[in-house]
Scaffold this active site. Structure first.
Site, mmCIF file in Angstrom:
data_model
loop_
_atom_site.group_PDB
_atom_site.id
_atom_site.type_symbol
_atom_site.label_atom_id
_atom_site.label_comp_id
_atom_site.label_asym_id
_atom_site.label_seq_id
_atom_site.Cartn_x
_atom_site.Cartn_y
_atom_site.Cartn_z
ATOM 1 N N CYS A 119 0.653 -1.158 0.104
ATOM 2 C CA CYS A 119 0.035 0.109 -0.054
ATOM 3 C C CYS A 119 0.830 1.275 -0.201
ATOM 4 C CB CYS A 119 -1.018 0.051 1.167
ATOM 5 S SG CYS A 119 -2.098 -1.506 1.273
ATOM 6 N N HIS A 252 -3.300 7.424 2.180
ATOM 7 C CA HIS A 252 -3.496 5.873 1.600
ATOM 8 C C HIS A 252 -4.890 5.701 2.220
ATOM 9 C CE1 HIS A 252 -3.974 1.898 0.910
ATOM 10 N NE2 HIS A 252 -3.790 1.412 2.293
ATOM 11 N N ASN A 282 -10.160 -0.009 0.132
ATOM 12 C CA ASN A 282 -8.653 -0.191 -0.013
ATOM 13 C C ASN A 282 -8.168 -0.418 -1.105
ATOM 14 O OD1 ASN A 282 -5.808 -0.456 0.314
ATOM 15 N ND2 ASN A 282 -6.168 -1.020 2.492
#
Ligand code: ACO
Length: 325
Positions: A119, A252, A282
């Site tokens: 990520c 993020h 996500n």
């Protein structure tokens, strides 16, 4: 005179199949897995995510985002001399997704490689491209985050499968005498490999070990909040700035509670934080580029503004990039 790298165009792409929490809960219920819109919204802030069709790969999503970023920058694919793709869901073991995407884009001949920092991948890729532009190794770069995380989800594990989605975000980064990226900060701590991983690997023609995502959610949460705060402070200090100078924090997009906690520590109101996790889930390495492009196109993020981008993910990896748009 110092040479900077500057974002001159942004792009993103979401596959058309959108699943609300209720849609996903209904699909999971059919397999005996129980969840609810209320639980997902309350614990994560996620309301929907997009899943790619079975024949669509990260390079396809990344290609659409890259084309959109090139158009926004007014740059032709053949002018690009560097392509970095951040992904943990590559099309193949090798060659890199960047090479596959380069060929689809028609930018053949330029340097192209993948970055694997889960990520944090978009922050890593942006920082590497910035360094290459500053040294003169590249002049016009495409930085792309692209993921098909739906391929590595365990749909029997309700603690993880409700969190992730597919998508891509991209930026064109060009050499410039005006800023530009002002500072960046990258870190990793491999002792936390086990808290967020896909432990399987391909060996002798077979998949060895568990090939789906596993996560200790609470351990990830605690680590994420601490390192994001530290990365923000270090990056701001490198550029001689403070949190008060930031127009937008673009973190993020993992979980609204992680973002709220990060903003609180930096004493930033939530109306200075770009939030897209509610609509995208996500999307790992794609999330920051997707959030940036969403906010550029809806008019919140404007030329000249100061942006702090922050990533955190498996590895454990984390980092931040401070830039003036
Ligand atoms: N639906 C309904 N109930 C659920 C679900 C679900 N999808 N998932 C878990 N539960 C239940 C659990 O079984 C548990 O029930 P119990 O109390 O009867 O045992 C209860 O909810 C609480 O479970 P916890 O795991 O303790 O829930 P928590 O509050 O920690 O929330 C979460 C879980 C959302 C994963 C949280 O730990 C978190 O946000 N962690 C951060 C991790 C993250 O965002 N990762 C994204 C990838 S990492 C990255 O991008 C940086």
């Amino acid at each position: 005179m110092r040479l900077y790298s500057r974002i001159t165009g942004t792009g993103s792409y979401l596959p058309p199949r959108r699943l609300s929490n209720a849609d996903l809960a209904a699909e999971l219920a059919a397999q005996g897995v129980e969840t609810s819109d209320d639980w997902i919204v309350e614990r994560t802030g996620i309301r929907a995510r997009h899943f790619a069709a079975p024949d669509v790969c990260s390079s396809d999503l990344g290609l659409a985002a890259a084309r959109s970023a090139l158009q926004a920058a007014g740059v032709l694919a053949k002018e690009i001399d560097l392509i970095i793709v951040a992904t943990s869901t590559p099309d193949m073991v090798f060659p890199s997704t960047a090479c596959i995407l380069q060929n689809k884009l028609g930018a053949n001949g330029c340097a192209a490689f993948d970055v694997q920092a889960v990520c944090s991948g978009f922050i890593y890729a942006l920082s590497i491209a910035d360094a290459m532009i500053q040294t003169g190794a590249a002049k016009k770069a495409l930085v792309i985050g692209a993921e098909v995380f739906s391929r590595i989800l365990d749909f029997k594990d309700r603690t993880t499968c409700v969190l992730f989605g597919d998508g891509a975000g991209a930026v064109v980064l060009e050499a410039s005498e005006t800023p530009g990226i002002l500072a960046s900060d990258l870190h990793a701590d491999g002792k936390h490999v086990g808290i967020l991983c896909v432990p399987g690997n391909v060996s002798g023609g077979q998949v060895l070990g568990h090939p789906l995502l596993t996560m200790d959610g609470q351990a990830v949460f605690k680590l994420a909040v601490g390192v994001l705060d530290e990365a923000a402070r270090v990056t701001l200090a490198k550029a001689g700035k403070t949190a008060a100078d930031i127009d937008w924090l673009i973190p993020h997009q993992a979980n609204i509670r992680i973002m709220q906690s990060t903003a609180r520590k930096l004493k930033l109101p939530m109306d200075k934080v770009i939030v897209t996790v509610d609509q995208h889930g996500n999307t790992s390495a794609a999330s920051i580029g997707l959030a940036l492009d969403t906010a550029v196109r809806d008019g919140r993020v404007k030329p000249g503004q100061m942006l702090l981008l922050e990533g955190v993910g498996g590895g454990f990896t984390w980092g931040a990039v401070l830039l003036q748009l």
